[in-house]
Write an enzyme that holds these catalytic residues in place. Structure first.
Site, PDB file in Angstrom:
ATOM      1  N   LYS A  54       0.847  -1.199   0.000  1.00  0.00           N
ATOM      2  CA  LYS A  54       0.000   0.000   0.000  1.00  0.00           C
ATOM      3  C   LYS A  54       0.880   1.245   0.000  1.00  0.00           C
ATOM      4  O   LYS A  54       0.637   2.197  -0.756  1.00  0.00           O
ATOM      5  CB  LYS A  54      -0.941  -0.012   1.216  1.00  0.00           C
ATOM      6  CG  LYS A  54      -2.051  -1.063   1.072  1.00  0.00           C
ATOM      7  CD  LYS A  54      -2.782  -1.386   2.374  1.00  0.00           C
ATOM      8  CE  LYS A  54      -3.760  -2.542   2.140  1.00  0.00           C
ATOM      9  NZ  LYS A  54      -4.385  -3.068   3.366  1.00  0.00           N
ATOM     10  N   GLN A  98      -4.818  -1.696   9.583  1.00  0.00           N
ATOM     11  CA  GLN A  98      -4.770  -3.045   9.011  1.00  0.00           C
ATOM     12  C   GLN A  98      -5.402  -4.057   9.967  1.00  0.00           C
ATOM     13  O   GLN A  98      -5.088  -4.079  11.163  1.00  0.00           O
ATOM     14  CB  GLN A  98      -3.303  -3.411   8.712  1.00  0.00           C
ATOM     15  CG  GLN A  98      -3.121  -4.723   7.983  1.00  0.00           C
ATOM     16  CD  GLN A  98      -3.665  -4.727   6.555  1.00  0.00           C
ATOM     17  OE1 GLN A  98      -3.706  -3.705   5.882  1.00  0.00           O
ATOM     18  NE2 GLN A  98      -4.115  -5.884   6.090  1.00  0.00           N
ATOM     19  N   ASP A 121     -11.436   2.490   4.037  1.00  0.00           N
ATOM     20  CA  ASP A 121     -11.763   1.071   3.999  1.00  0.00           C
ATOM     21  C   ASP A 121     -13.271   0.847   3.863  1.00  0.00           C
ATOM     22  O   ASP A 121     -13.709  -0.248   3.525  1.00  0.00           O
ATOM     23  CB  ASP A 121     -11.334   0.410   5.322  1.00  0.00           C
ATOM     24  CG  ASP A 121     -10.050  -0.390   5.197  1.00  0.00           C
ATOM     25  OD1 ASP A 121      -9.820  -0.966   4.122  1.00  0.00           O
ATOM     26  OD2 ASP A 121      -9.293  -0.437   6.182  1.00  0.00           O
TER      27      ASP A 121
HETATM   28  N1  GUN Z   1      -7.198  -7.096   6.245  1.00  0.00           N
HETATM   29  C1  GUN Z   1      -7.559  -7.856   5.189  1.00  0.00           C
HETATM   30  N2  GUN Z   1      -8.182  -7.121   4.250  1.00  0.00           N
HETATM   31  C2  GUN Z   1      -8.212  -5.851   4.725  1.00  0.00           C
HETATM   32  C3  GUN Z   1      -8.730  -4.628   4.206  1.00  0.00           C
HETATM   33  O1  GUN Z   1      -9.312  -4.556   3.119  1.00  0.00           O
HETATM   34  N3  GUN Z   1      -8.553  -3.531   5.000  1.00  0.00           N
HETATM   35  C4  GUN Z   1      -7.948  -3.598   6.216  1.00  0.00           C
HETATM   36  N4  GUN Z   1      -7.850  -2.485   6.922  1.00  0.00           N
HETATM   37  N5  GUN Z   1      -7.474  -4.728   6.732  1.00  0.00           N
HETATM   38  C5  GUN Z   1      -7.596  -5.828   5.989  1.00  0.00           C
END
Ligand code: GUN
Length: 294
Positions: A54, A98, A121
């Protein structure tokens, strides 16, 4: 029939190019630089790898990024204080915490603490509710990426029987919601299956489009799908290492057997994964524009 491979790598590259131009224009015309912060608690290798991708993608697109890596034993209050500070920071348009978080921290407390305007998100209850009523600001990244893959591969969802395997808040529930919306790129008849579904195969076998987010390696096999199905595989599992020490990955779908029956299928890696990251960037750019009243 051997399936067309739906390349998330290629489609996400195309979207990244579009975003790069949009970010450059925002800077040139409005002096706006979108900003994303990632917050990682603990040292889970998969989460570290996702957060790394990211941050690298932000750099590639000209998006400002900040990374906060916190120890696994951090207390909830300290994390909340950081979120509070980031909510108020004008350089930051998007906050990504995350998941999963360590067990001693309440995921729902954390998600509700993020300013919904910075919730790139799409996990805040306000944004979940807005999606539910068909007026979303931010679509969750993986489900949105799946929709983009279908649209950009020319796969018709209107009136299609879509079966989703998995009911998580991150993938199963929101992807079902997105694809049943009354709008182009959706309008499907969606069934959601889960661990308590009585006869899973009777559902998967009638799917025109099968979306698998079950969390079990190679769980969906050729006998479970109909000829000509479109298969979207959301799973990522590390099943070993190459001699060079690189991870060997597989999905929730037994790719080798299912591709012989499917019309189109996403590979793992190179399918849904790269789309998740690029949709996060899309949401961050959108957040920057909304914050500036554009
Ligand atoms: N963990 C697995 N997929 C995601 C996601 O799309 N966003 C976040 N914040 N954590 C994750």
């Amino acid at each position: 029939m051997t399936a067309e491979i739906i390349s998330g790598t290629a489609i996400s590259r195309q979207i990244r190019e579009e975003l790069k131009q949009e970010v450059a224009q925002l800077k040139e015309k409005h002096n706006i630089i979108p900003g994303l912060v990632t917050v990682l608690v603990g040292e889970d290798p998969a989460s570290q790898s996702y957060v790394g991708s990211k941050v690298r993608t932000c750099e590639e697109l000209g998006i400002y990024s900040e990374r906060h890596d916190l120890p696994a034993d951090i207390d909830e209050q300290t994390l909340m204080s950081l979120i509070d500070r980031l909510n108020k920071d004008p350089k930051i348009n998007g906050i990504l915490v995350q998941l999963p978080l360590p067990k001693h921290i309440s995921e729902s407390n954390v998600l509700i603490a993020i300013d919904p305007r910075k919730d790139v998100d799409g996990f805040h209850p306000i944004n979940v509710g807005k999606l539910m009523i068909g007026e979303p600001d931010y679509l969750p990244c993986t489900p949105h990426g799946i929709q983009e893959l279908l649209i950009r591969s020319g796969i018709e969802t209107e009136g299609a029987d879509i079966v989703v395997v998995g009911r998580s808040n991150i993938v199963g529930k929101p992807v079902a919601n997105i694809l049943m919306q009354k709008r182009a790129g959706a309008n499907a008849t969606v069934t959601v299956c889960h661990t308590r579904t009585r006869d899973l195969v009777s559902h998967t076998r009638r799917a025109d489009i099968l979306i698998v987010a079950a969390g079990k390696p190679k769980d969906v096999t050729a006998d479970m799908v109909k000829e000509g199905v479109v298969v979207i595989d959301v799973g990522v599992h590390r099943i070993g290492k190459t001699k060079e020490g690189k991870n060997i990955l597989c999905g929730d779908v037994d790719f080798e057997s299912v591709k012989e029956k499917a019309k189109a299928i996403t590979p793992v890696p190179g399918g849904v994964g790269p789309m998740t990251i690029v949709m996060l960037m899309t949401n961050t750019v959108k957040a920057a524009k909304l914050a500036a009243g554009l």
